[in-house]
Scaffold this motif. Structure first.
Motif, short mmCIF file in Angstrom:
data_model
loop_
_atom_site.label_atom_id
_atom_site.label_comp_id
_atom_site.label_asym_id
_atom_site.label_seq_id
_atom_site.Cartn_x
_atom_site.Cartn_y
_atom_site.Cartn_z
N ASN A 230 0.81 -1.21 0.00
CA ASN A 230 0.00 0.00 0.00
C ASN A 230 0.85 1.27 0.00
N ASP A 231 1.54 1.50 -1.12
CA ASP A 231 2.30 2.74 -1.27
C ASP A 231 2.57 2.91 -2.76
N LEU B 38 14.21 7.42 -3.02
CA LEU B 38 15.47 6.81 -3.43
C LEU B 38 15.53 6.75 -4.95
N VAL C 49 10.35 -4.96 1.58
CA VAL C 49 9.36 -4.08 2.21
C VAL C 49 8.60 -4.84 3.31
N PHE D 146 15.00 3.75 2.01
CA PHE D 146 14.14 2.58 1.81
C PHE D 146 13.14 2.45 2.96
N GLY D 147 13.59 2.84 4.17
CA GLY D 147 12.74 2.77 5.35
C GLY D 147 11.46 3.58 5.23
N VAL D 148 11.48 4.66 4.44
CA VAL D 148 10.26 5.45 4.25
C VAL D 148 9.19 4.59 3.58
N TYR D 149 9.58 3.84 2.55
CA TYR D 149 8.60 2.98 1.87
C TYR D 149 8.12 1.85 2.79
N ARG D 150 9.09 1.21 3.44
CA ARG D 150 8.76 0.13 4.37
C ARG D 150 7.78 0.60 5.43
N ASN D 151 8.15 1.72 6.01
CA ASN D 151 7.32 2.26 7.07
C ASN D 151 5.94 2.64 6.56
N ASN D 152 5.91 3.24 5.39
CA ASN D 152 4.63 3.71 4.89
C ASN D 152 3.70 2.54 4.59
N VAL D 153 4.23 1.49 3.97
CA VAL D 153 3.40 0.32 3.68
C VAL D 153 2.84 -0.25 4.98
N GLN E 3 8.45 -0.06 12.00
CA GLN E 3 9.74 -0.75 12.16
C GLN E 3 9.72 -1.64 13.39
#
Lengths: 284, 265, 96
Positions: free
Chosen positions: A108-109, A147, B21, B44-51, C58
């Motif tokens: 979901n992004d 990125l 992710v 990359f953490g921005v995408y991971r976090n957002n998902v 996280q």
């Protein structure tokens, strides 16, 4: 529906505001919805959207088609998007230069794509497929990215220009996304906008972003949860003055404020459009 | 590291990206530029976090009473486990969460709250009812107007938004106090099972208790069984079944949409 | 064929049900009136990042290693639960 109404500023339609909008009928040009929030069979979402649609022009903004997926767009999704489009007859249909579905799993992004010739061919093919099924031109939005990839072959502006030429699609210029990506990748947003193929732009988005500081480095994040930054307003004013008036949307999707705060942002965009385009505020 | 993401290169890249992710340990996939600050881990953490954060937020909005029962910190951690095991299969987020109740059944850290899965079923049914097809509820007056000899063979059509959740736990009481009360009421000592009826006759989603045996009546009606036979089946199975109360509840909640006559299928 | 007794009983039950229903909105007294028509139940698809939450997603929790570190702090902690075996206990969610 007059042509100048479509050149006005609009607002993202949020469930928090829909009853007020139906009762007070605020003087905004149009509303935009996320297509995926109207893919259920019935209930309050359709009840309210039908009533809003009877009063205002509508734009449908897809967030889940996954036009950049190497293994094909989200299965079955184009048909559902077509149902929403056929039902509500929007004046604009848009999607994103991004991907979100992989092997049937929906992340979901709006995930980033490497700007290469191979990606361009794939995305152009998918846009063409979408336009064929929907029976109309769609707009593709420049994304906020965090990125970049190894081995990229062209800047985003060249990618979008080539995509528009090859597929016949229009573009949705999100000025906030330009500012977010520029900060994250260290380029000048004015230089980006100088290279942007404005002749293909059919809509502009404005939104707020967050700045996340850590260890002396900052990342800008596209959050849609606050007022629009001074930098975004300034760039928007320049784009409108130099490239002409476009339907402009205020997006505010999280920490949604009371309607007057959102309307104030819409009116601010409206006054910039009027100044540049010489539109009469009371014409619509 | 692949130099050029050609057709298959892009598929490989997206494969690595998607897995990175969703996985719990943070691992940045190959192919991301790393000659820039901030680090690619943060990027990359921005995408991971957002998902993950957006899906956890969607689940919290969908299961507010489950969240209240365990607290937001526990809920978020539990949601992240769920998301990793059951990521969405549809871009329509309204469809996400159908597996949550069953996931809770097997989630050991929540085993001390045995009613949690049924609360999740009730909340999921409310969510489904909200988005389900519209239909007009029938007034019980139409049934009362039928000649007595026609009542036996009448079939009652159920509203598409209607759901019944039978539980050995008092789920309607727990749901109600955690939805409406600033401080949840402690349950009575003799907690007994409750059956929840979820309906949406118009715009509002309604939740109420179904009287004993009424869930059996509904199950029979859903099969197309005529009212008399459905009532007999419910009476046979449940001693205290009362047809009048059951019908008043079902019609009152807008659970019935059509009355029809005809032979059984 | 439905016998006469059943028909009479059925008609009586329907008449009683209609009478109960006429007693105002007693049936929906306990019903949930979703405030503002289910704002919280809207679809939730969006096109922006999820706010200023750089670490919300996280989780370091390693569930499979039984190292579950979160303790429930919700309303359940106040609730006494009667389990199927008849034993009562408070509904805490301390790590097992």
């Amino acid at each position: 529906m007059t042509a100048d109404r479509l050149l006005r500023a609009g607002a993202g339609l949020k469930p928090e505001h829909q009853r007020h909008i139906l009762e007070a009928r605020p003087d905004v040009g149009w509303f935009e919805v996320h297509a995926e929030n109207y893919m259920g069979a019935g209930g309050p979402p359709h009840h309210f959207l039908e009533r809003v649609r009877a009063l205002y022009p509508l734009s449908v903004h897809g967030v889940g088609l996954s036009i950049g997926s190497a293994n094909g767009m989200a299965p079955g999704h184009l048909g559902r998007l077509k149902s929403v489009v056929d039902r509500y007859q929007p004046f604009i249909v848009s999607e994103h230069l991004a991907w979100s579905t992989h092997e049937g799993t929906f992340l979901n992004d709006l995930l980033p794509l490497p700007y290469t010739e191979a990606t361009l061919s794939l995305v152009a093919r998918h846009v063409d497929e979408a336009q064929t099924v929907l029976g109309r031109t769609i707009l593709i939005e420049n994304p906020s990215t965090y990125l970049r990839f190894d081995g990229e072959e062209m800047p985003e502006t060249d990618f979008l220009r080539a995509l528009a030429r090859r597929s016949g699609c229009g573009l949705l210029l999100d000025v906030n996304n330009v500012v977010v990506s520029a900060a994250n990748h260290g380029f000048d947003p004015r230089a980006y906008l100088e290279c942007f193929p404005h002749e293909h732009v059919g809509e502009i988005h404005l939104a707020g972003h967050a700045v996340l500081e850590s260890d002396g480095d900052a990342l800008y994040v596209d959050t849609h949860d606050r007022t629009i930054s001074a930098e975004v307003w300034s760039l928007f004013r320049d784009v409108i003055a130099r490239r002409g008036v476009r339907p402009t949307l205020i997006e505010w999707d999280a920490d949604v404020p009371a309607w007057p705060d959102l309307e104030a942002e819409v009116q601010r965009a409206q006054s910039i459009l009027q100044t540049a385009g010489g539109l009469d505020a009371r014409a619509a | 590291m692949p130099a050029q993401p050609d057709g298959s290169g892009l598929a490989d890249l997206q494969h690595r990206f998607a897995h990175a992710v969703l996985q719990a340990p943070l691992a940045v996939p190959d192919g991301i530029r790393h000659d820039v600050r901030p680090t690619r881990e943060r990027r990359f953490g921005v995408y991971r976090n957002n998902v993950k954060a957006s899906l956890a937020a969607a689940l919290a909005a969908r299961f507010p009473v489950v969240e209240r029962l365990v607290g937001d910190e526990f809920f978020t951690a539990m949601a992240l486990v769920f998301i990793e095991r059951h990521p969405p299969r549809s871009p329509v987020l309204a469809e996400y969460g159908t597996a949550f109740a069953n996931f809770l059944e097997g989630f050991d850290p929540a085993a001390d709250l045995p009613y949690l899965p049924d609360i999740a079923r009730l909340e999921w049914s409310r969510h489904v009812a909200f988005h389900s097809a519209d239909a007009s509820a029938a007034d019980i007056g139409r049934l009362a107007e039928l000649p007595p000899e026609a009542l036996g063979s009448v079939r009652l059509g159920l509203h598409p938004a209607m759901a019944v959740i039978a539980s050995p736990w008092p789920i309607v009481s727990v749901w109600t106090t955690n939805t409406h009360d600033a401080t949840p009421e402690a349950p009575a000592a003799d907690w007994t099972g409750e059956t929840a009826l979820v309906t949406r006759p118009h715009l509002d989603v309604l939740v109420q208790r179904l009287p004993p045996g009424a869930d059996l009546l509904v199950a029979e009606l859903a099969q197309g069984v005529a009212l008399s036979a459905a009532a007999e089946a419910a009476s046979r199975t449940h001693d205290s079944f009362d047809l009048a109360t059951a019908l008043a509840t079902l019609f009152g909640a807008g659970a019935i949409t059509t009355l029809s006559q005809g032979s059984s299928s | 064929m439905i016998n006469r007794t059943t028909t009479v009983a059925l008609a009586a039950a329907v008449a009683a049900a209609a009478l109960m229903s006429s007693g105002a909105n007693a049936q929906t007294a306990n019903a949930d009136k979703e405030r503002c028509y289910g704002i919280s139940m809207a679809g939730k698809n969006d096109c922006a990042a999820t706010g200023n939450n750089s670490c919300a997603g996280q989780s370091k929790a390693d569930y499979d290693a039984k190292a579950w570190k979160y303790v429930a702090k919700g309303s359940c902690a106040k609730m006494e639960v009667t389990l199927k075996d008849g034993k009562k206990r408070m509904g805490t969610l301390a790590p097992m």
